[in-house]
Enzyme design. Sequence first.
Site, mmCIF file in Angstrom:
data_model
loop_
_atom_site.group_PDB
_atom_site.id
_atom_site.type_symbol
_atom_site.label_atom_id
_atom_site.label_comp_id
_atom_site.label_asym_id
_atom_site.label_seq_id
_atom_site.Cartn_x
_atom_site.Cartn_y
_atom_site.Cartn_z
ATOM 1 C CG ASP A 93 -1.949 1.052 1.236
ATOM 2 O OD1 ASP A 93 -2.015 1.808 0.255
ATOM 3 O OD2 ASP A 93 -2.709 1.145 2.214
ATOM 4 C CG ASP A 266 -6.083 -4.875 1.536
ATOM 5 O OD1 ASP A 266 -5.699 -4.491 2.657
ATOM 6 O OD2 ASP A 266 -6.642 -4.116 0.719
ATOM 7 C CB CYS A 304 -13.532 -24.948 9.930
ATOM 8 S SG CYS A 304 -11.871 -24.329 9.613
ATOM 9 C CG HIS A 335 -11.026 -20.515 12.492
ATOM 10 N ND1 HIS A 335 -11.590 -21.697 12.074
ATOM 11 C CD2 HIS A 335 -11.999 -19.569 12.376
ATOM 12 C CE1 HIS A 335 -12.858 -21.477 11.719
ATOM 13 N NE2 HIS A 335 -13.124 -20.194 11.898
#
Length: 370
Positions: A93, A266, A304, A335
């Site tokens: 950035d 992002d 998951c 996670h």
Amino acid sequence: MAVSFTVTQKDKHSHARLGLLKTGHGIVRTPVFMPVGTQATVKTMTPEEVQELGGEIILSNTYHLYLRPGHKLIQEAGGLHHFMNWPGPILTDSGGFQVFSLGPLRKITEEGVVFRSHIDGSEHFFTPEKSIEVQACLGSDIAMAFDECTPYPSSREYTAEAMERTTRWAQRCLAGSLGEGQGLFGIVQGGMFADLRTRSARALAQFDFSGYAIGGLSVGEPKDLMYEMLDHTVPLLPSDKPRYLMGVGSPDCLVEGVMRGVDMFDCVLPTRIARHGSVFTRRGRLVVRNAAYARDFSPLDADCDCYACRHYTRAYIRHLINTGEVLGIRLTTIHNIHFILNLMREIRQAIQDGRMVEYRNDFFKTYQDA
């Protein structure tokens, strides 16, 4: 061109598309989410762990690395890839968002921005040329043009001034000297005014940027308004270049962004909420630090298969977070990054199979935004 992009497939029932973003450090499959390593690290994770989760490209921040440890030091180390031991592509950035978020600590002029460091109060002067110089030293694969990001809400007069200045600064960034192999993305601004977005997008499209970002969204406005601006702006961008929606990372917004033709995203959200004891699940956000999970011996998300969900329970992770153990926020971060990267894999597969609309509908049958 140092960075190239090829659209490989378009969805017949939405604006979603598959693409290949080619850089000197590898090929990125889009749509893609870029984990944020603001200070040359995705917080609590090693670069190897990010790779193992499927991360193909990460984002680092020019403003923060300029202040600490300094762009010249990173250049001396062989560039950001060597410094942080990340072999894949890196996008930096420009520092614009961070500088403009400093509020009273900065002063904007046509030449650039005078700001005081949030660390020690020292004064600095950032110009488009300086941003390009710093990013050249960092050696990222994709550099971003220095822009002026307007907060929400902002007056039309100020938003127009900032948008026009962003266009002029983009031209100065193009005239700067990036390193060999570096691409440069322009940033569309214009706040919540559709006609200003049109002017910005059309002006920037005249220049041969490697890609085009949509800035100034996800800054506090309602999501419906953000989607309205995307519906208006994305079709104005060159179809043969990647389209990057900056600062967006909640699962629902990723799905909706892809539906509108966005290729890159992002956001610090996955790592930030992880540090505060919250995780993404198929049903929405779960605040695992809450007392309700003290005796919950199920995984963070039953659907998951990440390392945290395979080996640990909500009760244990809650205990770690509430006692200040670093392992707790490492597990929630693992996670969340896995969840988002896996979501993007599923999205790419859905586009490939021609069922993106069906995927979106199925996703929202269970997902509830916090």
